[in-house]
Structure formats: structure tokens, C-alpha cells
Scaffold this motif. Structure first.
Motif, PDB file in Angstrom:
ATOM      1  N   GLN A 150       0.820  -1.209   0.000  1.00  0.00           N
ATOM      2  CA  GLN A 150       0.000   0.000   0.000  1.00  0.00           C
ATOM      3  C   GLN A 150       0.858   1.264   0.000  1.00  0.00           C
ATOM      4  OE1 GLN A 150      -2.363  -0.499   3.518  1.00  0.00           O
ATOM      5  NE2 GLN A 150      -3.460  -2.289   2.726  1.00  0.00           N
ATOM      6  N   LEU A 151       1.978   1.213   0.708  1.00  0.00           N
ATOM      7  CA  LEU A 151       2.789   2.411   0.897  1.00  0.00           C
ATOM      8  C   LEU A 151       3.765   2.676  -0.241  1.00  0.00           C
ATOM      9  CD1 LEU A 151       3.439   1.984   4.708  1.00  0.00           C
ATOM     10  CD2 LEU A 151       2.293   3.933   3.650  1.00  0.00           C
ATOM     11  N   VAL A 152       4.370   1.624  -0.794  1.00  0.00           N
ATOM     12  CA  VAL A 152       5.425   1.849  -1.791  1.00  0.00           C
ATOM     13  C   VAL A 152       5.092   1.274  -3.161  1.00  0.00           C
ATOM     14  CG1 VAL A 152       7.134   1.845   0.065  1.00  0.00           C
ATOM     15  CG2 VAL A 152       6.813  -0.231  -1.291  1.00  0.00           C
ATOM     16  N   GLY A 153       3.976   0.574  -3.285  1.00  0.00           N
ATOM     17  CA  GLY A 153       3.588  -0.005  -4.566  1.00  0.00           C
ATOM     18  C   GLY A 153       4.007  -1.459  -4.698  1.00  0.00           C
ATOM     19  N   ARG A 154       3.335  -2.163  -5.583  1.00  0.00           N
ATOM     20  CA  ARG A 154       3.507  -3.609  -5.740  1.00  0.00           C
ATOM     21  C   ARG A 154       4.938  -4.004  -6.111  1.00  0.00           C
ATOM     22  NH1 ARG A 154       0.216  -8.155  -7.929  1.00  0.00           N
ATOM     23  NH2 ARG A 154       1.589  -9.439  -9.229  1.00  0.00           N
ATOM     24  N   GLY A 155       5.481  -3.357  -7.132  1.00  0.00           N
ATOM     25  CA  GLY A 155       6.790  -3.766  -7.618  1.00  0.00           C
ATOM     26  C   GLY A 155       7.887  -3.588  -6.590  1.00  0.00           C
ATOM     27  N   LYS A 156       7.925  -2.425  -5.954  1.00  0.00           N
ATOM     28  CA  LYS A 156       8.974  -2.172  -4.955  1.00  0.00           C
ATOM     29  C   LYS A 156       8.769  -3.034  -3.719  1.00  0.00           C
ATOM     30  CE  LYS A 156      12.769  -0.131  -3.897  1.00  0.00           C
ATOM     31  NZ  LYS A 156      13.984  -0.335  -4.720  1.00  0.00           N
ATOM     32  N   ALA A 157       7.518  -3.243  -3.324  1.00  0.00           N
ATOM     33  CA  ALA A 157       7.253  -4.106  -2.172  1.00  0.00           C
ATOM     34  C   ALA A 157       7.743  -5.524  -2.442  1.00  0.00           C
ATOM     35  CB  ALA A 157       5.765  -4.107  -1.837  1.00  0.00           C
ATOM     36  N   LEU A 158       7.437  -6.045  -3.622  1.00  0.00           N
ATOM     37  CA  LEU A 158       7.902  -7.394  -3.963  1.00  0.00           C
ATOM     38  C   LEU A 158       9.421  -7.464  -3.961  1.00  0.00           C
ATOM     39  CD1 LEU A 158       5.354  -8.308  -6.773  1.00  0.00           C
ATOM     40  CD2 LEU A 158       5.717  -9.595  -4.649  1.00  0.00           C
ATOM     41  N   GLU A 159      10.080  -6.456  -4.514  1.00  0.00           N
ATOM     42  CA  GLU A 159      11.542  -6.456  -4.526  1.00  0.00           C
ATOM     43  C   GLU A 159      12.106  -6.462  -3.108  1.00  0.00           C
ATOM     44  OE1 GLU A 159      15.302  -3.564  -5.670  1.00  0.00           O
ATOM     45  OE2 GLU A 159      13.325  -3.094  -6.489  1.00  0.00           O
ATOM     46  N   LEU A 160      11.591  -5.567  -2.262  1.00  0.00           N
ATOM     47  CA  LEU A 160      12.120  -5.466  -0.903  1.00  0.00           C
ATOM     48  C   LEU A 160      11.876  -6.735  -0.096  1.00  0.00           C
ATOM     49  CD1 LEU A 160      11.132  -1.785  -0.036  1.00  0.00           C
ATOM     50  CD2 LEU A 160      13.442  -2.677  -0.395  1.00  0.00           C
ATOM     51  N   ILE A 161      10.681  -7.310  -0.236  1.00  0.00           N
ATOM     52  CA  ILE A 161      10.362  -8.498   0.551  1.00  0.00           C
ATOM     53  C   ILE A 161      11.099  -9.726   0.019  1.00  0.00           C
ATOM     54  CG2 ILE A 161       8.514 -10.061   1.275  1.00  0.00           C
ATOM     55  CD1 ILE A 161       6.614  -7.615   1.180  1.00  0.00           C
ATOM     56  N   MET A 162      11.243  -9.849  -1.296  1.00  0.00           N
ATOM     57  CA  MET A 162      11.887 -11.033  -1.868  1.00  0.00           C
ATOM     58  C   MET A 162      13.409 -10.999  -1.734  1.00  0.00           C
ATOM     59  SD  MET A 162       9.608 -12.241  -5.162  1.00  0.00           S
ATOM     60  CE  MET A 162       9.774 -10.760  -6.135  1.00  0.00           C
ATOM     61  N   THR A 163      14.002  -9.797  -1.740  1.00  0.00           N
ATOM     62  CA  THR A 163      15.450  -9.702  -1.554  1.00  0.00           C
ATOM     63  C   THR A 163      15.832  -9.624  -0.082  1.00  0.00           C
ATOM     64  OG1 THR A 163      15.447  -7.275  -1.677  1.00  0.00           O
ATOM     65  CG2 THR A 163      15.760  -8.492  -3.754  1.00  0.00           C
ATOM     66  N   GLY A 164      14.899  -9.175   0.744  1.00  0.00           N
ATOM     67  CA  GLY A 164      15.226  -8.945   2.146  1.00  0.00           C
ATOM     68  C   GLY A 164      16.117  -7.733   2.354  1.00  0.00           C
ATOM     69  N   ASP A 165      16.210  -6.863   1.335  1.00  0.00           N
ATOM     70  CA  ASP A 165      17.096  -5.702   1.424  1.00  0.00           C
ATOM     71  C   ASP A 165      16.666  -4.765   2.551  1.00  0.00           C
ATOM     72  OD1 ASP A 165      18.673  -6.545  -0.636  1.00  0.00           O
ATOM     73  OD2 ASP A 165      17.881  -5.131  -2.124  1.00  0.00           O
ATOM     74  N   VAL A 166      17.658  -4.143   3.162  1.00  0.00           N
ATOM     75  CA  VAL A 166      17.439  -3.128   4.191  1.00  0.00           C
ATOM     76  C   VAL A 166      17.791  -1.781   3.584  1.00  0.00           C
ATOM     77  CG1 VAL A 166      18.195  -2.295   6.451  1.00  0.00           C
ATOM     78  CG2 VAL A 166      17.888  -4.750   6.058  1.00  0.00           C
ATOM     79  N   ILE A 167      16.895  -0.803   3.715  1.00  0.00           N
ATOM     80  CA  ILE A 167      17.096   0.496   3.081  1.00  0.00           C
ATOM     81  C   ILE A 167      17.272   1.594   4.130  1.00  0.00           C
ATOM     82  CG2 ILE A 167      15.836  -0.165   1.001  1.00  0.00           C
ATOM     83  CD1 ILE A 167      13.443   1.482   2.041  1.00  0.00           C
ATOM     84  N   PRO A 168      18.038   2.632   3.800  1.00  0.00           N
ATOM     85  CA  PRO A 168      18.235   3.743   4.740  1.00  0.00           C
ATOM     86  C   PRO A 168      17.023   4.662   4.781  1.00  0.00           C
ATOM     87  CG  PRO A 168      19.382   4.203   2.691  1.00  0.00           C
ATOM     88  CD  PRO A 168      18.821   2.805   2.559  1.00  0.00           C
ATOM     89  N   ALA A 169      17.015   5.530   5.776  1.00  0.00           N
ATOM     90  CA  ALA A 169      15.896   6.463   5.951  1.00  0.00           C
ATOM     91  C   ALA A 169      15.699   7.334   4.725  1.00  0.00           C
ATOM     92  CB  ALA A 169      16.131   7.326   7.186  1.00  0.00           C
ATOM     93  N   SER A 170      16.781   7.731   4.071  1.00  0.00           N
ATOM     94  CA  SER A 170      16.667   8.603   2.894  1.00  0.00           C
ATOM     95  C   SER A 170      15.894   7.925   1.775  1.00  0.00           C
ATOM     96  CB  SER A 170      18.055   9.008   2.402  1.00  0.00           C
ATOM     97  OG  SER A 170      18.847   7.852   2.113  1.00  0.00           O
ATOM     98  N   GLU A 171      16.127   6.623   1.572  1.00  0.00           N
ATOM     99  CA  GLU A 171      15.380   5.905   0.535  1.00  0.00           C
ATOM    100  C   GLU A 171      13.938   5.687   0.969  1.00  0.00           C
ATOM    101  OE1 GLU A 171      15.543   1.830  -2.213  1.00  0.00           O
ATOM    102  OE2 GLU A 171      17.253   2.381  -0.960  1.00  0.00           O
ATOM    103  N   PHE A 217      -8.554   0.879   1.525  1.00  0.00           N
ATOM    104  CA  PHE A 217      -7.764  -0.343   1.395  1.00  0.00           C
ATOM    105  C   PHE A 217      -8.530  -1.583   1.834  1.00  0.00           C
ATOM    106  CE2 PHE A 217      -4.626   3.081   2.003  1.00  0.00           C
ATOM    107  CZ  PHE A 217      -3.876   2.899   0.853  1.00  0.00           C
ATOM    108  N   ASP A 218      -9.775  -1.418   2.218  1.00  0.00           N
ATOM    109  CA  ASP A 218     -10.585  -2.537   2.703  1.00  0.00           C
ATOM    110  C   ASP A 218     -11.475  -3.031   1.566  1.00  0.00           C
ATOM    111  OD1 ASP A 218     -12.472  -4.222   3.937  1.00  0.00           O
ATOM    112  OD2 ASP A 218     -12.357  -3.110   5.824  1.00  0.00           O
ATOM    113  N   LYS A 219     -11.225  -4.251   1.116  1.00  0.00           N
ATOM    114  CA  LYS A 219     -11.973  -4.795  -0.022  1.00  0.00           C
ATOM    115  C   LYS A 219     -13.463  -4.953   0.276  1.00  0.00           C
ATOM    116  CE  LYS A 219      -8.208  -7.360  -2.266  1.00  0.00           C
ATOM    117  NZ  LYS A 219      -7.086  -6.988  -1.407  1.00  0.00           N
ATOM    118  N   ASP A 220     -13.822  -4.991   1.560  1.00  0.00           N
ATOM    119  CA  ASP A 220     -15.224  -5.155   1.931  1.00  0.00           C
ATOM    120  C   ASP A 220     -15.972  -3.837   2.015  1.00  0.00           C
ATOM    121  OD1 ASP A 220     -14.963  -7.943   2.140  1.00  0.00           O
ATOM    122  OD2 ASP A 220     -14.206  -7.775   4.199  1.00  0.00           O
TER     123      ASP A 220
END
Length: 258
Positions: A150-171, A217-220
Motif C-alpha cells: 500500500q505504501l510503496v507499490g507492488r513492484g517495490k514491495a515485492l523487490e524489498l520483501i523477496m530480496t530482504g534488502d534493508v534500506i536507509p531512511a533517505s530511501e 484499502f478494505d476490499k469489503d
């Protein structure tokens, strides 16, 4: 009253500090139980107008869940753990009073999920965010797959969760994951200043804003219909009367939440 968190009420702002600095404030079941009680206090204490969630020490907001608790869980027990965590974090997200995360260091795994459950986030410049659960053979379980998307979009969320990358506050700021980045010293004062500004607005309207935004964000739910209902519910309140009169007379409004 609490052993793993600290609470303080100052100027109508209720600060909840996760207080396990020797464990980088990792979330165990006791922390979650005590956090749930503290959130209940936000809901029920009329002296509280807003809340801040932060972490003790200079290193971590919450560096994740206490992994030692995971080692003996069955499938059903793991699902139950996720369910309990999601219920608590949903209470934060649904709070009619604003609850803001002041992220003062590592916000990883369950810590990132806790921050995302808050209405918005401020971060110190040394903060780091991530959902590195795949490194442990698991996935986010406290709503991380949903809220990060919801916050960063599908593509970036998938990248962050699948890589496990840790990002700095600036990013995190550039992605919209946090609203402001400050120095460590200015983090709490900046967070309090924003909440104090919100305190000057109509409390009933603030609660309705939360309900309407969450409905999107609530499908119901139909977010537009929710907005119509909540807009209509403002009429007839003393706060609307006060706000309109103050506007017409060019004076500051004094809202009472009625």
C-alpha cells in the motif's frame, strides 16, 4: 504495570517506548501483550489525544521479532501468532486518535510492520527499514506484505520483501514509506510538533479521516460511500458548529470533540 515497554503521557501525547534495548527492542509475546494494553489505553483514556510509538536506546526502533520463539511452533501455532499480531496492529491502524511511529534506528521485520501500522512515520537519519524474513525461511506475518504494498507499490514491495534488502531512511523517504527524516535529537520534538498541530483540529473529524482513508484499502468497503457517510455524520456536531463560527468570525476554533 509494564515490564517490556514504557509509557508517558505529556501534553495529551501518549508515548509508548518498546523497552528492550539489550535485544534491540525485539518483539516477543510479552511485548505484544503489553503493547495491546497500551493501545487500549489510547482508545479509552480521554486525556490522550494522540500517541507516539518509538524504541529505547539509540540503535533500534524494533529490530524484528524474537526469533527464538519461532523454533518450536507448528503450522497452526505460527498462523495463530500471525493472527494475534495482525489484530494488535490493526487496532493501531484503526485508532480514532492518531498514532505516529518515531523510528529511531533499525525497523526490521516485525518492527517495520509495527511502524507501518501507525498512521504515518517519522525517522531519524540513522534509521533503516526492511522485511528480511525470507533470510529466515519465513515471510512477514504481521501485515507487512499488505501495508508495504500500500505504501510503496507492488513492484517495490515485492523487490524489498523477496530480496530482504534493508534500506536507509533517505530511501524510505523517497519511496513514501516515511513522511519526514530528522536528526536523532529532533525526531521526538518534530513528531510532537505535528501531533500538537493535529490536536488543534476537530477530534471527531480526525477520527473520520482515519476511517475513510482505511476504507480505501478494505476490499469489503466502498471508500467513497464511507466518505459520504462520515461526511454526513459531521453535520449536527458541536465541532462543526464551532469550526464554522470560528471561520466566519476569523478566530481560532476551540473544538471539544462533541
Amino acid at each position: 504495570m509494564y515490564e517490556t515497554i514504557k509509557t508517558e503521557l505529556s501534553g495529551s501525547i501518549f508515548t509508548i517506548t518498546i523497552n528492550r534495548p539489550d535485544k534491540l527492542n525485539a518483539l516477543n509475546q510479552q511485548v505484544m501483550q503489553e503493547l495491546a494494553l497500551a493501545i487500549d489505553e489510547v482508545y479509552t483514556n480521554k486525556d490522550i489525544k494522540s500517541g507516539i510509538i518509538t524504541g529505547a536506546g539509540a540503535k533500534a526502533f524494533v529490530a524484528g521479532a524474537d526469533i527464538s520463539e519461532f523454533l518450536t511452533l507448528s503450522n497452526e501455532q505460527g498462523a495463530g501468532l500471525a493472527k494475534r499480531g495482525q489484530v494488535i496492529f490493526q487496532r493501531i491502524e484503526d485508532s480514532p486518535k492518531p498514532i505516529v511511529a518515531a523510528v529511531n534506528g533499525f525497523a526490521l521485520g516485525g518492527g517495520c510492520e509495527l511502524a507501518m501500522a501507525c498512521h504515518f512515520r517519522l525517522a531519524s537519519d540513522n534509521a533503516k527499514f526492511g522485511q528480511p524474513e525470507v533470510n529466515l525461511g519465513i515471510i512477514p506475518g504481521y501485515g507487512g506484505t499488505q501495508r508495504l504494498t500500500q505504501l510503496v507499490g507492488r513492484g517495490k514491495a515485492l523487490e524489498l520483501i523477496m530480496t530482504g534488502d534493508v534500506i536507509p531512511a533517505s530511501e524510505a523517504l523517497s519511496l513514501g514509506l516515511v513522511n519526514h527524516v530528522t536528526t536523532a535529537e529532533e525526531l521526538i520534538p518534530k513528531t510532537r510538533a505535528i501531533l500538537e498541530k493535529i490536536h488543534t483540529k476537530a477530534p471527531l473529524a480526525i477520527a473520520k479521516v482515519v476511517k475513510c482513508v482505511n476504507a480505501s484499502f478494505d476490499k469489503d468497503l466502498n471508500g467513497y460511500e464511507t466518505e459520504i457517510q462520515q461526511f454526513g455524520a459531521c453535520f449536527g456536531t458541536k465541532d462543526l458548529q464551532e469550526g464554522a463560527e470560528a471561520f466566519i468570525k476569523k478566530r481560532a476554533a476551540n473544538f471539544t470533540g462533541q
